[in-house]
Motif scaffolding. Structure first.
Motif, PDB file in Angstrom:
ATOM      1  N   LEU A 105       2.481   8.473  -5.190  1.00  0.00           N
ATOM      2  CA  LEU A 105       3.593   9.113  -5.875  1.00  0.00           C
ATOM      3  C   LEU A 105       4.920   8.389  -5.649  1.00  0.00           C
ATOM      4  O   LEU A 105       5.956   8.808  -6.177  1.00  0.00           O
ATOM      5  CB  LEU A 105       3.720  10.575  -5.439  1.00  0.00           C
TER       6      LEU A 105
ATOM      7  N   PRO B  26      10.327  16.918   2.019  1.00  0.00           N
ATOM      8  CA  PRO B  26       8.988  17.418   1.709  1.00  0.00           C
ATOM      9  C   PRO B  26       7.924  16.324   1.659  1.00  0.00           C
ATOM     10  O   PRO B  26       6.957  16.453   0.922  1.00  0.00           O
ATOM     11  CB  PRO B  26       9.203  18.004   0.310  1.00  0.00           C
ATOM     12  N   HIS B  27       8.106  15.260   2.461  1.00  0.00           N
ATOM     13  CA  HIS B  27       7.152  14.153   2.396  1.00  0.00           C
ATOM     14  C   HIS B  27       6.663  13.758   3.786  1.00  0.00           C
ATOM     15  O   HIS B  27       6.434  12.592   4.074  1.00  0.00           O
ATOM     16  CB  HIS B  27       7.777  12.946   1.694  1.00  0.00           C
ATOM     17  N   ARG B  28       6.479  14.743   4.642  1.00  0.00           N
ATOM     18  CA  ARG B  28       6.030  14.448   5.994  1.00  0.00           C
ATOM     19  C   ARG B  28       4.675  13.758   5.977  1.00  0.00           C
ATOM     20  O   ARG B  28       3.773  14.172   5.254  1.00  0.00           O
ATOM     21  CB  ARG B  28       5.924  15.746   6.813  1.00  0.00           C
ATOM     22  N   GLY B  29       4.565  12.727   6.822  1.00  0.00           N
ATOM     23  CA  GLY B  29       3.276  12.063   6.918  1.00  0.00           C
ATOM     24  C   GLY B  29       3.413  10.629   7.382  1.00  0.00           C
ATOM     25  O   GLY B  29       4.505  10.068   7.450  1.00  0.00           O
TER      26      GLY B  29
ATOM     27  N   PHE C 145       2.023   6.506   7.376  1.00  0.00           N
ATOM     28  CA  PHE C 145       1.488   5.437   6.530  1.00  0.00           C
ATOM     29  C   PHE C 145       1.830   5.640   5.062  1.00  0.00           C
ATOM     30  O   PHE C 145       0.959   5.628   4.201  1.00  0.00           O
ATOM     31  CB  PHE C 145      -0.023   5.303   6.702  1.00  0.00           C
ATOM     32  N   LYS C 146       3.099   5.838   4.793  1.00  0.00           N
ATOM     33  CA  LYS C 146       3.555   5.909   3.413  1.00  0.00           C
ATOM     34  C   LYS C 146       3.503   4.534   2.765  1.00  0.00           C
ATOM     35  O   LYS C 146       3.487   4.424   1.550  1.00  0.00           O
ATOM     36  CB  LYS C 146       4.980   6.459   3.351  1.00  0.00           C
ATOM     37  N   GLY C 147       3.509   3.517   3.565  1.00  0.00           N
ATOM     38  CA  GLY C 147       3.430   2.134   3.131  1.00  0.00           C
ATOM     39  C   GLY C 147       3.665   1.274   4.354  1.00  0.00           C
ATOM     40  O   GLY C 147       3.873   1.786   5.457  1.00  0.00           O
TER      41      GLY C 147
ATOM     42  N   ASP D 102       0.817  -1.220   0.000  1.00  0.00           N
ATOM     43  CA  ASP D 102       0.000   0.000   0.000  1.00  0.00           C
ATOM     44  C   ASP D 102       0.849   1.268   0.000  1.00  0.00           C
ATOM     45  O   ASP D 102       0.642   2.172   0.822  1.00  0.00           O
ATOM     46  CB  ASP D 102      -0.953   0.022   1.202  1.00  0.00           C
ATOM     47  N   PRO D 103       1.793   1.396  -0.915  1.00  0.00           N
ATOM     48  CA  PRO D 103       2.580   2.626  -0.958  1.00  0.00           C
ATOM     49  C   PRO D 103       1.730   3.789  -1.449  1.00  0.00           C
ATOM     50  O   PRO D 103       0.761   3.602  -2.191  1.00  0.00           O
ATOM     51  CB  PRO D 103       3.684   2.283  -1.964  1.00  0.00           C
ATOM     52  N   ILE D 104       2.082   4.990  -1.028  1.00  0.00           N
ATOM     53  CA  ILE D 104       1.359   6.142  -1.550  1.00  0.00           C
ATOM     54  C   ILE D 104       1.616   6.240  -3.054  1.00  0.00           C
ATOM     55  O   ILE D 104       2.632   5.766  -3.564  1.00  0.00           O
ATOM     56  CB  ILE D 104       1.777   7.439  -0.839  1.00  0.00           C
TER      57      ILE D 104
END
Lengths: 332, 350
Positions: free
Chosen positions: A201, A281-284, A286-288, A197-199
Motif C-alpha cells: 500500500l 495507523p501503520h504499526r509494523g 519491515f515496511k521496506g 520491497d515496500p509494502i
C-alpha cells in the motif's frame, strides 16, 4: 564476511568544497547541492520551478512554476533565506526514478528560528498541487515536510567558513544521498530513496531523510535508529515516521556495542537497514529496506574506508556506510 | 486460548533449514517427571537420538547393585523414583547424554544437585564439548576441564536461572515438556510449559543445544548452548530479557568459553519484538525475526558468530502456545518470545 554486493550503480560528485563566501556560505552550499542533483550524467534531477531573491539586492527577485519552469538558481547569490514571510528562494526538483511526478522542494525559509542552518524540505509524492510565489513555496495536500526543529540541513558552515559536499545518486535515479562534512564531522545527511520491497500500500514508495546539526555526527544511531522524526514518507493518507532498524542486543545496536573488529576476521560489521514504525495507523516491521546503505560501528572514524586496502569501495560518515568512488574522502 | 496468528508482513513463511522430530505435549507435574520426560524424549527420537553415556539413580539401596556407571551406556532413570535430588556431597541422580551431531563426544549432563537452594527447582545442566573428563560417582557428577555450566545448581539469583520446574513452595502444578530435535542431531530444543503462581501459565524453561548455521570460520566447534527459565511467575522459557539482553547462551571456543547474545532487529534501546504490541496495521500479520549470534567475549568478539537454525524471535504481545500461520495448520508455535517449528498438534501448556 564478504563485502556486500551493490544493488545499484552509483554516480558520485564528492569532496566538493562549499562555502568560502562568508557570510553567505550557506547559500553556496545549497546552490552546490542543487547543482549536484541536476548534473548527474544518468537520470539527474530536473527543475520543475524555482524562485529567487538576490542575497544583497531585495529588488532582484522572480519565480517560475512548472512543469518546465525556469531554474533561477544560477549562482549562490540567488539563494536567499527568509523567516516565513517575504521574498526568498525555493526550488522544486523532480526525479522520475522515484515516481512519475515525485519531487522535492528546498525552501530557504528558516521560519521563527532565524537561523540559516534551517530550511523547509518537502517531498511531493504525487507532484505539486498549488504553485508557489516569491514569498511562499509550492504545496500539495499529500506533502511530507521537514521543518522547524527538524529542518536542520547541515550546510550552514558559519563555523569554519567552508566544508565539503558529497552527492551520490544511483544511475536509475531511485536513490540519492547527500552528506555535508565540516571539521571532521558529518553535519548533514539527506536521502531520497525508493525503498526495497515496500509494502504494497506504499504508493509511491519514496522515503526521505533530513538531518543536520553542528559539531556532531548527524547520521547516527541516536538520531535515525532511536527516533522516527528524521526518516519519513507518505504512507496511506498521512506522513509516517520510520525507524531505521539495526540488529542489536543488550539494549544497543550491535554497531554501538562493538568497540572492536571481529576477533577472527578483523572485520567491522555492515548492518542492513530495514524500516519500521510503531505509530498508528501503520504499526509494523519491515515496511521496506534501504539499498546500498548500512549501519557501521559507532566507534568508526568519519571518512573511514572499507575494505582495509587502498580501494576505498565504501566510506563511513557518522554511523552510516555508503558506497564510494575510490577517492580519498575529505571531511574538512 | 490458542490463537492462530497470521504470518508476518510482506514475506512468505520461512523455509525450514532442518527436518524436525517432535515429542511434545508430554505431561509432567514434578521435577522428577519433568526430567524423566525430557530424557526419554531425547533418547527416543527415531533419527540420531541422544544416547546414554552413563547415569546415576541417586541411591545406594540395595548396596549390591551398581547405582551409577561411567561410560557404560546404562540408563538408570527408569522411573521418577530414580531421579533424586540432593546437595553437593549427597547421593543424587545424574545423567550424561551424548549427541554426536554437536561434536564427536559432545554431551550434556543433567545433575540433580540443588546445592544450597535445597529445592528441586534448581539443578545443574552442563555441556561437555569434548566429552567427559573425570568420571562421576554417587555423590558427584562427571566433569570436564572444558565444560560449560549452563545452569548453576547453587541457586541463581537472576529471574531466568531455572530449568523450568516449580519451587516446592508453589504447591501442585501441571505442565508439559516439548522436545524438538532435527533429524541430523545438530539442533535440539527442550521447552517446559506449565502452570505457575497467581494463575500464571506459560513457558518456564527453554534449553537449546544447537550447531550454528554459517558460523565464523575460526569456530572449530560452532555450538551454541542456552538455558533459561523462570520459577513460574513470569515467562522465562526463551525471552528477550534472557537471551537478547543478557548472557544465557554460551559456546566452546578453542581457548575459552564464549558468551553469546541472540540478536534481533531493534530501534532505540529495545528490540522491535518488544515494541510491537499489535499485529501489523497494514497486513494484520505478526513478525518473525531471524536470530544471529553475537559475542563480546575476548578472542570471540564479533556480531555474526553464527545464526540459529529454524528459530525466530516473535512479538512479546503474542502468548505462549499461539501458532502461525493464521490458517490452523500450526506450522510454528511461540513459546515465550521464541517461535519454533511445530508438528501441527494443538500445543498444550499445562
Amino acid at each position: 564476511m564478504a563485502l556486500p554486493t551493490l544493488e545499484k550503480t552509483w554516480q558520485f560528485n564528492v569532496n566538493q568544497i562549499v562555502g568560502g563566501v562568508y557570510p553567505n556560505n550557506h547559500s553556496d552550499a545549497i546552490y552546490r547541492l542543487k547543482q549536484s542533483l541536476i548534473t548527474f550524467a544518468s537520470n539527474p534531477w530536473t527543475v520543475w520551478g524555482s524562485a529567487y531573491r538576490h542575497i544583497t539586492n531585495p529588488g532582484d527577485y522572480n519565480y517560475s512554476n512548472g512543469p518546465g519552469g525556469v531554474d533561477y538558481w544560477t549562482s549562490y547569490q540567488r539563494c536567499h533565506w527568509t523567516n516565513g514571510t517575504g521574498n526568498h528562494s525555493w526550488i522544486v526538483l523532480q526525479q522520475s526514478g522515484l515516481g512519475t511526478n515525485v519531487a522535492i522542494c528546498i525552501d530557504c525559509n528558516y521560519g521563527v528560528t532565524g537561523d540559516i542552518n534551517y530550511i523547509n524540505l518537502i517531498i511531493f509524492p504525487t507532484g505539486v498541487g498549488t504553485p508557489g510565489t516569491n514569498s511562499s513555496r509550492p504545496t500539495a495536500t499529500d506533502e511530507v515536510v521537514w521543518t522547524g526543529n527538524y529542518g536542520q540541513w547541515g550546510g550552514g558552515y558559519q563555523l569554519l567558513g567552508y566544508g565539503r559536499l558529497h552527492a551520490m545518486q544511483s544511475t536509475d535515479g531511485e536513490c540519492t544521498r547527500i552528506i555535508f562534512t565540516q571539521n571532521n564531522y558529518a553535519n548533514g545527511f539527506w536521502l531520497f530513496d525508493k525503498p526495497k520491497d515496500p509494502i504494497s500500500l506504499w504508493t509511491p514508495p519514496v522515503v526521505g531523510v533530513l538531518i543536520g546539526g553542528g559539531s556532531t555526527d548527524e547520521p547516527s544511531y541516536g538520531h535515525l535508529n532511536h527516533n522516527s522524526y528524521y526518516c519519513k514518507s507518505r504512507l496511506g493518507s498521512q506522513t509516517q515516521g520510520f525507524y531505521m532498524l539495526a540488529e542489536g542486543c543488550i539494549g544497543d545496536s550491535i554497531g554501538e556495542m562493538m568497540a572492536f573488529p571481529d576477533d577472527d576476521s578483523a572485520e567491522w560489521p555492515f548492518i542492513q537497514i530495514q524500516l519500521a514504525t510503531i505509530d498508528m495507523p501503520h504499526r509494523g516491521t519491515f515496511k521496506g529496506s534501504i539499498r546500498d546503505l548500512w549501519w557501521g560501528p559507532s566507534v568508526g572514524t568519519i571518512g573511514t574506508c572499507y575494505p582495509d586496502d587502498t580501494s576505498k569501495q565504501f566510506v563511513q560518515f557518522g554511523s552510516l556506510i555508503f558506497p564510494w568512488d575510490g577517492s580519498t574522502p575529505r571531511t574538512i | 486460548m490458542e490463537q492462530h496468528l497470521p504470518r508476518l508482513p510482506n514475506m512468505p513463511l520461512p523455509v525450514l533449514d532442518k527436518t524436525w522430530q517432535h515429542t511434545v505435549n508430554v505431561a509432567c507435574n514434578s521435577s522428577s517427571t519433568l526430567l524423566l520426560a525430557a530424557k526419554n524424549a531425547l533418547i527416543g527420537f527415531a533419527s540420531n537420538p541422544w544416547t546414554v553415556w552413563g547415569s546415576c539413580d541417586g541411591t545406594n539401596i540395595p548396596p549390591e547393585v551398581p547405582h551409577y556407571g561411567n561410560g557404560d551406556g546404562i540408563d538408570r532413570w527408569t522411573s521418577p523414583f530414580e531421579v533424586k535430588w540432593s546437595s553437593s556431597g549427597g547421593n543424587h541422580s545424574w545423567m550424561v547424554l551424548k549427541q554426536p551431531g554437536l561434536g564427536t563426544n559432545a554431551a550434556i549432563c543433567l545433575d540433580c544437585n540443588y546445592g544450597s537452594a535445597m529445592d528441586a527447582s534448581y539443578m545443574g545442566i552442563i555441556f561437555f564439548p569434548t566429552g567427559v573428563g573425570t568420571n562421576g560417582s554417587l555423590t558427584a557428577r562427571p566433569s570436564a576441564i572444558d565444560e560449560i555450566l549452563l545452569l548453576d545448581y547453587s541457586g541463581g539469583s537472576g529471574p531466568y536461572e531455572f530449568y523450568g520446574s516449580a519451587l516446592s513452595t508453589m504447591g501442585a502444578w501441571t505442565g508439559r515438556v516439548h522436545v524438538m530435535q532435527s533429524t541430523d542431531g545438530e539442533c535440539t530444543r527442550v521447552v517446559v510449559t506449565r502452570s505457575g503462581t497467581l494463575g500464571f501459565t506459560g513457558a518456564t524453561g527453554c534449553w537449546i543445544f544447537d550447531k550454528m548455521k554459517s558460523p565464523a570460520p575460526a569456530l572449530t566447534q560452532p555450538v551454541a548452548v542456552a538455558m533459561c527459565g523462570s520459577n513460574g511467575s513470569l515467562e522465562g522459557g526463551g525471552v528477550y530479557g534472557a537471551l537478547n539482553d543478557d548472557i544465557y547462551c554460551w559456546g566452546p571456543n578453542s581457548s575459552s568459553i564464549a558468551e553469546y547474545y541472540f540478536t534481533t532487529e531493534g530501534a532505540g534501546t529495545t528490540s522491535l519484538g518488544q515494541q510491537i504490541t499489535v499485529a501489523d496495521d497494514d497486513t494484520g500479520e505478526w513478525p518473525m525475526f531471524s536470530i544471529d549470534v553475537a559475542s563480546q567475549t575476548l578472542y570471540n568478539r564479533g556480531v555474526k558468530r553464527g545464526r540459529i537454525y529454524d528459530l525466530w524471535w516473535g512479538a512479546t504481545a503474542v502468548a505462549t502456545g499461539d501458532c502461525y500461520p493464521g490458517d490452523g495448520s500450526r506450522q510454528f508455535v511461540q513459546f515465550g518470545d521464541l517461535i519454533h517449528p511445530w508438528d501441527g498438534s494443538i500445543p498444550l501448556i499445562t
